[in-house]
Design an enzyme around this catalytic site. Sequence first.
Site, short mmCIF file in Angstrom:
data_model
loop_
_atom_site.label_atom_id
_atom_site.label_comp_id
_atom_site.label_asym_id
_atom_site.label_seq_id
_atom_site.Cartn_x
_atom_site.Cartn_y
_atom_site.Cartn_z
CE1 TYR A 1 -3.73 2.43 0.24
CE2 TYR A 1 -2.70 3.22 2.27
CZ TYR A 1 -3.64 3.37 1.27
OH TYR A 1 -4.50 4.44 1.28
CE LYS B 1 -3.70 5.37 -1.98
NZ LYS B 1 -4.67 5.97 -2.91
P1 NAP Z 1 -13.70 3.07 0.77
O1 NAP Z 1 -14.82 3.62 1.57
O2 NAP Z 1 -13.38 1.63 0.87
O3 NAP Z 1 -13.92 3.47 -0.75
C1 NAP Z 1 -13.10 2.94 -1.77
C2 NAP Z 1 -13.78 3.17 -3.11
O4 NAP Z 1 -12.92 2.65 -4.14
C3 NAP Z 1 -15.11 2.44 -3.20
O5 NAP Z 1 -16.05 3.28 -3.83
C4 NAP Z 1 -14.78 1.25 -4.10
O6 NAP Z 1 -15.91 0.89 -4.89
C5 NAP Z 1 -13.69 1.85 -4.98
N1 NAP Z 1 -12.90 0.81 -5.64
C6 NAP Z 1 -12.09 -0.12 -5.09
N2 NAP Z 1 -11.58 -0.92 -6.05
C7 NAP Z 1 -12.10 -0.49 -7.23
C8 NAP Z 1 -11.98 -0.91 -8.56
N3 NAP Z 1 -11.22 -1.97 -8.91
N4 NAP Z 1 -12.64 -0.24 -9.53
C9 NAP Z 1 -13.42 0.83 -9.21
N5 NAP Z 1 -13.58 1.28 -7.96
C10 NAP Z 1 -12.94 0.62 -6.98
O7 NAP Z 1 -12.33 3.81 1.17
P2 NAP Z 1 -11.94 5.37 1.19
O8 NAP Z 1 -11.31 5.62 2.50
O9 NAP Z 1 -13.07 6.22 0.78
O10 NAP Z 1 -10.78 5.35 0.09
C11 NAP Z 1 -10.80 6.18 -1.04
C12 NAP Z 1 -9.37 6.56 -1.41
O11 NAP Z 1 -8.80 7.27 -0.32
C13 NAP Z 1 -8.45 5.37 -1.68
O12 NAP Z 1 -7.61 5.69 -2.77
C14 NAP Z 1 -7.62 5.28 -0.40
O13 NAP Z 1 -6.36 4.70 -0.63
C15 NAP Z 1 -7.53 6.74 -0.03
N6 NAP Z 1 -7.21 6.99 1.39
C16 NAP Z 1 -8.00 6.48 2.39
C17 NAP Z 1 -7.64 6.73 3.71
C18 NAP Z 1 -8.44 6.21 4.87
O14 NAP Z 1 -7.95 6.24 6.02
N7 NAP Z 1 -9.65 5.73 4.69
C19 NAP Z 1 -6.50 7.48 4.00
C20 NAP Z 1 -5.74 7.96 2.96
C21 NAP Z 1 -6.11 7.73 1.66
P3 NAP Z 1 -16.37 -0.60 -5.24
O15 NAP Z 1 -15.89 -1.51 -4.17
O16 NAP Z 1 -17.87 -0.48 -5.31
O17 NAP Z 1 -15.76 -0.87 -6.58
#
Ligand code: NAP
Length: 242
Positions: free
Chosen positions: A143, A147
């Site tokens: 991961y 990033k």
């Molecule tokens: P989340 O609630 O799990 O949302 C992730 C989204 O990505 C979901 O809508 C999922 O949709 C989609 N996704 C995953 N695999 C996919 C694929 N193969 N094709 C299309 N869509 C896909 O998590 P989140 O926290 O909102 O994460 C969103 C972004 O923020 C990510 O890039 C993550 O790395 C980043 N981020 C998160 C955090 C944190 O602490 N949560 C911190 C820093 C950065 P489906 O499963 O319906 O496809």
Amino acid sequence: MAALEGKTAIVTGASSGIGAATAVALAREGARVAGGARRIDQLKTEITLELDVTDAESCERFVDTAIDELGGLDILVNNAGLGLGRDPFWESSEQDEETVLETDVHGLIRMTRLCLPHIRDGGHIVNMGSIAGRQAYENAAVYVASKFAVRGFTYALREDLLGRPIRLTTVDPGLVESNFSRVRFRGDEEKAKAPYEGVDPLRPEDVAECVLFAVTRPRHVNIDELVVKALAQSSPVRIARS
Ligand code: NAP
């Protein structure tokens, strides 16, 4: 007039968490939003389309239809992403590595390549990075690598775009309470809850506001990077818990 009236946007991973909140924020400011994800039933955007960013054909289909329906593109938010597990690297598997790198890195690059020809002058690309792309932490090698790659790709793309009227931003959040942890720990609710215990984490809406800030600056202003963390967090792993 709303800040994004007349603008169009694509948000990947709009079915949950940061992507869903970002789609809402963009629409609130007047943008017409096409959201993509694999769980199409969870999408609440004006235009809802199935998208698997790991699948080139799915991406092509998504972009063709979204551009048709939107009639052009102003904002691309490359948000879809995930991490898998919190284990020492030697416990990693070929399949998990491929899923994470294909989604977080190749998916983002692929969507950028497919969307770029359609982005109008004054347009904007926002890549969702993470503080994991700025500072490594233990038991998250793939991961973290994904990033760091997002940040590297964004830096390099900025060089290629120099002189063109397209803005480019990376948003790097810290701990956000979303579905992320549930996915990371493969549905184990106990493990998924632990990162948020005793701390007031960021909400997806907090990150969405950062995206909105970046895309609503005057045309000559480019927010290169935005790093946003919970107040009680100083690094990916240093968190003051009550
Ligand atoms: P989340 O609630 O799990 O949302 C992730 C989204 O990505 C979901 O809508 C999922 O949709 C989609 N996704 C995953 N695999 C996919 C694929 N193969 N094709 C299309 N869509 C896909 O998590 P989140 O926290 O909102 O994460 C969103 C972004 O923020 C990510 O890039 C993550 O790395 C980043 N981020 C998160 C955090 C944190 O602490 N949560 C911190 C820093 C950065 P489906 O499963 O319906 O496809």
